[in-house]
Design a protein around this motif. Structure first.
Motif, PDB file in Angstrom:
ATOM      1  N   HIS A 163     -62.776  13.483  10.876  1.00  6.99           N
ATOM      2  CA  HIS A 163     -62.102  12.492  11.759  1.00  6.99           C
ATOM      3  C   HIS A 163     -61.601  11.253  10.731  1.00  6.99           C
ATOM      4  N   SER A 168     -57.272  13.822   9.714  1.00  8.74           N
ATOM      5  CA  SER A 168     -56.504  13.509  10.773  1.00  8.74           C
ATOM      6  C   SER A 168     -55.034  13.682  10.587  1.00  8.74           C
ATOM      7  N   LEU A 172     -52.536  16.315  12.181  1.00  6.95           N
ATOM      8  CA  LEU A 172     -51.432  16.111  12.892  1.00  6.95           C
ATOM      9  C   LEU A 172     -50.274  16.908  12.344  1.00  6.95           C
ATOM     10  N   VAL A 432     -59.462  15.372  14.017  1.00  5.01           N
ATOM     11  CA  VAL A 432     -58.483  13.991  14.337  1.00  5.01           C
ATOM     12  C   VAL A 432     -59.253  13.013  15.360  1.00  5.01           C
ATOM     13  N   ALA A 436     -56.044   7.951  15.771  1.00  3.86           N
ATOM     14  CA  ALA A 436     -54.887   8.462  14.757  1.00  3.86           C
ATOM     15  C   ALA A 436     -53.963   9.445  15.827  1.00  3.86           C
TER      16      ALA A 436
END
Length: 465
Positions: A163, A168, A172, A432, A436
Motif C-alpha cells: 500500500h 500502488s 495501477l 494499492v 491512490a
C-alpha cells in the motif's frame, strides 16, 4: 440494510405495474410503449441494487415484453441471432484459449524483459504489455486477475511495501495497461460490442475493428502518455535505481519453452485480428472469423467442451444480449419517438455541438457511476437515454458508443469498477491504497476528456463528426 435487495425488488415491481397498467398512456405513446417503459424501470432498479443476477433480470425483461403483448418473440429475442452476439462468443473463446495456454502471461513477461527493472521502466512495460494483450482477450476480469499478480511480483522485487506509493503505482500501471486500454480496440472487451449493438445499424457499420482502432489512436496516445506521467508524478519512489530482472527471468523459465497449444493459439489470434482489420476488404464478417478461429482451436484440442462450459462467462453473454435488445424493441414499441419529445429540452444542448458532447457526456457518466455499479448497465442507460436523438445528431452515433466505452471505466470508489475489485482480490488487496485509487481515477477522468477532445479533428476528417 439487511433487506435492501428485497425492498428494492418490491419497489421495482410495484413501479412497473403502476406504469404499465395504472397510469394513463400519454399522448404519442402506445400501450406497448408503456409496457416497455415499465419493464425498463423495473429492470434498472433490479440492476442497480443487484436484486437478482443481472442476466436473469434481462431475460425476465425480454420475456415480459412477449408475455404482455408489447412485441412478438422474434422481435424481443432477435439480438441472439445477430452477428454481434456471435462475435462476443467467438472472441471470448479465443480469449479463453490465450489465457488457458499461458500465452498472454508469456507475452507480458517477455515484454517486461526489454524495460529497466525500476518504477519507470516497469510502468512502461506494463503499459506496453497491456496494450498489446488488450485486443486478444475480450474480457476484463481474466486480464485483471492475470496482470496484478505479475505486478505484485515486480513490486516485491523492487522492495516496495504493501500500500505504499511504489506498490500502488505498479498495481495501477497493470490495471491501466491491461484494462483501461480496452477502449482502444473493439475486440478488447465484450462491453464494446454491447454498446456498439445499441446504436443504429448504419452507425454500427462505421465501427468495424479497423475503424474503431483508427478513431481511437489520438485517445490511446493521450491515455498512455498522460497515464504514464500521472503515475510517475503521484507514485514514483524517491530512489528509483534499476535492479536485477532476475524475478522476470525466473517466471519465464518456469513457463518453459513455448508449447504447441500456445503456438497454435498465437497463430489463430494473429490471423483473426488481421481478418478483423480487413473485414470490409475480404467481406468476411468478424463473427465468422472468430467462430472459425474457435473451431480450429477445438479441432486442434487446444479448447475442450469443458473449457466452453467453465471458461466462458455465459451469464455475461446473456446479460449483454438482453441489454442490446432494448434498442430495436424501444423503436418497435414507439418509445423512442415519445422520449425524443419529452427529453429534447434537456438533451439537445448536450448533443448540439460535438465539443460540448465530449466534455458534458463523460461528466454525466461519471456521476451515474455513483449510483449504477455495473459498467455495462451504466453505458446502456446513457445510450438508451440518447437513443431517441440519434437521427437528429449532427455527428454519427458511433461517437456515442466510443464516449460511453471510455467513460464508464472509472474507479473513484472501489465499488464502481468490478474489474478493479478482481485485480485487487488477485493480490489479496495488498498493493494499492484507497487514496491512490481515488487520485488515479480523477486523473483518468480528466485525461479521458482531453483524449476525446483530441479525437474530434480526426473524426471530422473521417466524416463522422
Amino acid at each position: 440494510m439487511k433487506h435492501k435487495k428485497s425492498i428494492a425488488g418490491i419497489i421495482g415491481i410495484i413501479l412497473g405495474v403502476v406504469i404499465a397498467f395504472l397510469i394513463p398512456t400519454p399522448d404519442g405513446l402506445t400501450h406497448a410503449g408503456m409496457i416497455v417503459l415499465a419493464s425498463l424501470v423495473t429492470a434498472n432498479i433490479f440492476w442497480i441494487f443487484n436484486v437478482i443476477p443481472s442476466f436473469a433480470t434481462g431475460l425476465l425483461m425480454l420475456s415480459s415484453w412477449v408475455a404482455l403483448g408489447a412485441v412478438k418473440f422474434e422481435v424481443s429475442f432477435a439480438i441472439f441471432s445477430s452477428t454481434t452476439m456471435w462475435i462476443i462468443i467467438g472472441g471470448l473463446g479465443l480469449g479463453a484459449a490465450a489465457t488457458k495456454t499461458g500465452l498472454i502471461k508469456r507475452i507480458a513477461l517477455k515484454i517486461m524483459t526489454y524495460f529497466p527493472a525500476n518504477f519507470r521502466g516497469q510502468t512502461l512495460a506494463l503499459f506496453t504489455a497491456g496494450t498489446i494483450v488488450a485486443p486478444m482477450i475480450p474480457s476484463a476480469h481474466p486480464k485483471a486477475a492475470m496482470s496484478t499478480p505479475i505486478a505484485k511480483g515486480i513490486s516485491n522485487a523492487l522492495g516496495y511495501k504493501e500500500h505504499d506509493k511504489g506498490s500502488s503505482g505498479i498495481f495501477l500501471a497493470a490495471m491501466w495497461g491491461f484494462f483501461v486500454t480496452e477502449a482502444s480496440f473493439l475486440s478488447a472487451t465484450a462491453q464494446n460490442y454491447a454498446f456498439k449493438g445499441l446504436i443504429p445499424a448504419s452507425a454500427q457499420k462505421v465501427l468495424s475493428w479497423g475503424n474503431w482502432f483508427v478513431m481511437m489512436i489520438p485517445w490511446t496516445i493521450i491515455i498512455l502518455v498522460g497515464g504514464y506521467f500521472l503515475l510517475k508524478l503521484l507514485f514514483k519512489p524517491k530512489d528509483d535505481k534499476p535492479i536485477s530482472k532476475e524475478f522476470i527471468s525466473k517466471q519465464l523459465t518456469e513457463l518453459g519453452p513455448m508449447s504447441r497449444d500456445e503456438k497454435i493459439t498465437a497463430a489463430v489470434i494473429l490471423v483473426s485480428i488481421i481478418f478483423w482489420i480487413l473485414e470490409s476488404a475480404v467481406n468476411i464478417p468478424a463473427a465468422v472469423t472468430a467462430l472459425i478461429g474457435v473451431s480450429v482451436l477445438v479441432a486442434c484440442k487446444v479448447l475442450t467442451p469443458d473449457d466452453f462450459k467453465n471458461r466462458l462467462s455465459w451469464s455475461t453473454i446473456i446479460f449483454i444480449g438482453t441489454v442490446m435488445a432494448l434498442g430495436n424493441v424501444m423503436q418497435s414499441a414507439g418509445l423512442t419517438t415519445w422520449l425524443r419529445t419529452v427529453l429534447q429540452p434537456v438533451i439537445s444542448p448536450i448533443i448540439g455541438n460535438i465539443y460540448i458532447t465530449v466534455i458534458a457526456l463523460p461528466i454525466i457518466i461519471y456521476l451515474c457511476k455513483f449510483v449504477v455499479v455495473s459498467l455495462i448497465s451504466t453505458g446502456t442507460l446513457i445510450t438508451i437515454g440518447l437513443l431517441p436523438f440519434f437521427s437528429t445528431m449532427s455527428f454519427s452515433p458511433a461517437i456515442i458508443a466510443i464516449i460511453v466505452t471510455t467513460s464508464v471505466n472509472v474507479w473513484l470508489l472501489s465499488y464502481m469498477n468490478a474489474p478493479f475489485l478482481t485485480g485487487g482480490a488477485a493480490v489479496n488487496d495488498s498493493m494499492v491504497s484507497r487514496s491512490a485509487m481515488a487520485k488515479s481515477s480523477i486523473g483518468y477522468m480528466l485525461i479521458n476528456i482531453v483524449g476525446l477532445l483530441v479525437c474530434v479533428p480526426l473524426w471530422q476528417v473521417m466524416g463522422i463528426a
